[in-house]
Design a protein around this motif. Structure first.
Motif, PDB file in Angstrom:
ATOM      1  N   HIS A   1      49.468  90.403  53.711  1.00 13.21           N
ATOM      2  CA  HIS A   1      49.963  89.037  53.844  1.00 13.21           C
ATOM      3  C   HIS A   1      49.406  88.168  52.707  1.00 13.21           C
ATOM      4  CE1 HIS A   1      51.268  89.676  58.155  1.00 13.21           C
ATOM      5  NE2 HIS A   1      50.544  90.747  57.911  1.00 13.21           N
TER       6      HIS A   1
ATOM      7  N   LYS B   1      58.800  81.978  55.010  1.00 17.78           N
ATOM      8  CA  LYS B   1      58.231  83.312  55.164  1.00 17.78           C
ATOM      9  C   LYS B   1      59.178  84.353  54.587  1.00 17.78           C
ATOM     10  CE  LYS B   1      56.679  86.706  58.626  1.00 17.78           C
ATOM     11  NZ  LYS B   1      56.398  86.965  60.064  1.00 17.78           N
ATOM     12  N   VAL B   2      58.601  85.293  53.844  1.00 25.14           N
ATOM     13  CA  VAL B   2      59.351  86.405  53.265  1.00 25.14           C
ATOM     14  C   VAL B   2      58.762  87.696  53.813  1.00 25.14           C
ATOM     15  CG1 VAL B   2      59.998  87.606  51.134  1.00 25.14           C
ATOM     16  CG2 VAL B   2      59.841  85.102  51.167  1.00 25.14           C
ATOM     17  N   TYR B   3      59.623  88.617  54.196  1.00 24.93           N
ATOM     18  CA  TYR B   3      59.183  89.924  54.690  1.00 24.93           C
ATOM     19  C   TYR B   3      59.847  91.007  53.849  1.00 24.93           C
ATOM     20  CZ  TYR B   3      58.643  94.034  57.650  1.00 24.93           C
ATOM     21  OH  TYR B   3      58.346  95.284  58.117  1.00 24.93           O
TER      22      TYR B   3
ATOM     23  N   LEU C   1      51.876  89.647  43.357  1.00 19.89           N
ATOM     24  CA  LEU C   1      51.629  88.610  44.354  1.00 19.89           C
ATOM     25  C   LEU C   1      50.154  88.230  44.405  1.00 19.89           C
ATOM     26  CD1 LEU C   1      53.968  89.858  47.218  1.00 19.89           C
ATOM     27  CD2 LEU C   1      54.293  87.823  45.791  1.00 19.89           C
TER      28      LEU C   1
ATOM     29  N   LEU D   1      52.074  80.321  45.436  1.00 13.14           N
ATOM     30  CA  LEU D   1      52.862  80.719  46.605  1.00 13.14           C
ATOM     31  C   LEU D   1      52.956  79.546  47.578  1.00 13.14           C
ATOM     32  CD1 LEU D   1      51.495  84.326  47.300  1.00 13.14           C
ATOM     33  CD2 LEU D   1      53.338  83.606  45.771  1.00 13.14           C
TER      34      LEU D   1
ATOM     35  N   GLU E   1      54.304  82.299  53.129  1.00 14.44           N
ATOM     36  CA  GLU E   1      53.723  83.616  53.388  1.00 14.44           C
ATOM     37  C   GLU E   1      54.692  84.711  52.954  1.00 14.44           C
ATOM     38  OE1 GLU E   1      51.670  86.113  57.069  1.00 14.44           O
ATOM     39  OE2 GLU E   1      53.231  84.633  57.510  1.00 14.44           O
ATOM     40  N   ILE E   2      54.192  85.683  52.224  1.00 14.47           N
ATOM     41  CA  ILE E   2      54.968  86.858  51.819  1.00 14.47           C
ATOM     42  C   ILE E   2      54.276  88.080  52.389  1.00 14.47           C
ATOM     43  CG2 ILE E   2      55.897  88.205  49.903  1.00 14.47           C
ATOM     44  CD1 ILE E   2      55.879  85.655  48.222  1.00 14.47           C
TER      45      ILE E   2
ATOM     46  N   LEU F   1      62.509  85.087  44.285  1.00 13.42           N
ATOM     47  CA  LEU F   1      61.687  84.224  45.134  1.00 13.42           C
ATOM     48  C   LEU F   1      61.288  82.942  44.410  1.00 13.42           C
ATOM     49  CD1 LEU F   1      59.407  86.863  46.913  1.00 13.42           C
ATOM     50  CD2 LEU F   1      61.582  85.872  47.686  1.00 13.42           C
TER      51      LEU F   1
END
Length: 371
Positions: free
Chosen positions: A23, A31-33, A56, A65, A68-69, A264
């Motif tokens: 994370h 939020k990116v997953y 990242l 950032l 949350e990625i 992103l």
């Protein structure tokens, strides 16, 4: 960055597996997953995830950032342990025969009709109501097998993400992707950065694959409630097919990881100026417009057309050569489009799917994906 560990149900005495999620960035924003290799024998995504983690970490250290990625580099430790005579079998679970990328929980079905009384005329309010209900519904599920616990763990990590990227590859393929038709304007920049040769759109391809259970949830709720309560697109979900199983290289991983970073950045989840958008190779087409070319006989398969280029209707794709009778059968496409994927085997068996062509006119119905 922090790491979370997610234990899976133990399938047998003395064994236990787990997922690891990484994370980056602050919670409370978008939020990116991103997960890799849900089909465990599709390894390019793992290397892309590795390259992404390095990038990242640097971006997080630089304070770039805004949300949350979450990265899950190994989304299927179950499949990674399935070896038969030295061959990794990562697409289907050998215990049940099920495709690892099917049969995820139908998210809309989990929360209907319980949320109706909580919806209002405020789209953002409805987004939060739906996400809260999804979280509670997934938390209430009790898996009964290791496979079910794997699927549930992945859904619990991803259900509230604004962007979901599921990294796969095909046997032998050009870069391509799958997404929901309503999401195409938001996904097109990603297709450009990745240099996707085909972008395949489907509302519901049947079978509840991972990316669709995110996007279809919101479109299903919008269809049900949209005339009374506004329901936004709550998740930009995409399956990215990173070329072929053999395309594991630092060069590809660097290109693909940087393409995701640029996307992103373009979505303002990473601060900065994104790279200029490249041209889109070919227009998006319906998944229902894909022509599946099958072998009418057995023989040595010899392809005559390359992957990822435009083909006119009637153009020769491949020959099937019978060395016993000297017969040569030529397969030609009936639609104009891009051959974006083909079989890795070079011995054709009768009825075997040989190649896929992305045509512009929808004509197929029912289940649109491979089993």
């Amino acid at each position: 960055m922090h790491i979370q560990t997610h234990p899976l149900l133990s399938p047998s005495l003395g064994t236990e597996r787990h997922l690891s999620s990484f994370h980056y960035g602050p919670k409370g924003g978008p939020k990116v997953y991103i997960q890799a290799s849900l089909h465990a024998d599709e390894l390019p995504g793992m290397l892309v995830a590795w390259a992404l983690r390095r990038k990242l970490a640097a971006l997080e250290a630089a304070g770039r950032l805004s949300g949350e990625i979450v990265i899950v580099p190994v989304a299927n430790p179950v499949g990674l342990n399935q070896h038969v005579l030295g061959q990794l079998l990562g697409r289907f679970e050998t215990q049940s025969g099920q495709n690892f990328n099917r049969n995820f929980h139908d998210l809309a079905a989990l929360i209907e009709p319980d949320i109706e009384a909580q919806l209002s005329s405020d789209s953002e309010h409805n987004r939060q109501v739906i996400r809260t209900a999804l979280g509670a519904a997934l938390a209430a599920q009790t898996p009964e097998s290791e496979l079910a616990s794997l699927r549930l763990a992945l859904q619990r990590l991803s259900f509230d993400a604004d962007i979901v990227l599921d990294l796969h590859c095909d046997w032998d393929a050009a870069m391509h992707l799958y997404t929901h038709p309503d999401l195409w304007p938001a996904v097109e920049p990603l297709a450009r950065y990745l240099d996707a040769r085909a972008s395949l759109l489907a509302l519901n391809s049947v079978g509840n694959p991972f990316d669709e259970i995110h996007s279809f949830c919101w479109s299903e709720l919008r269809q049900r409630y949209g005339t009374r309560f506004p329901v936004p697109d709550g998740s930009i979900s995409v399956t990215v097919e990173l070329r072929s199983q053999r395309d594991v290289s630092y060069e590809f991983a660097e290109h693909d990881a940087q393409a995701i970073i640029e996307y992103l950045t373009q979505r303002e989840i990473i601060s900065g100026i994104p790279a200029a958008l490249p041209n889109l190779a070919f227009a998006a087409t319906p998944l229902a417009g894909v022509e599946l070319l099958s072998a009418p006989c057995s023989g040595v398969l010899v392809f005559r057309a390359p992957l990822g280029v435009w083909l006119e209707a009637g153009e020769a794709i491949a020959d099937i050569v019978d060395p016993l009778t000297n017969q040569v059968v030529t397969l030609s496409t009936r639609v104009a489009g891009v051959m974006y994927a083909r079989h890795i085997a070079r011995l054709a068996t009768t009825g075997m799917e040989v190649a896929r062509i992305a045509g512009a006119r929808a004509f197929r119905t029912g289940s649109l994906l491979s089993p």
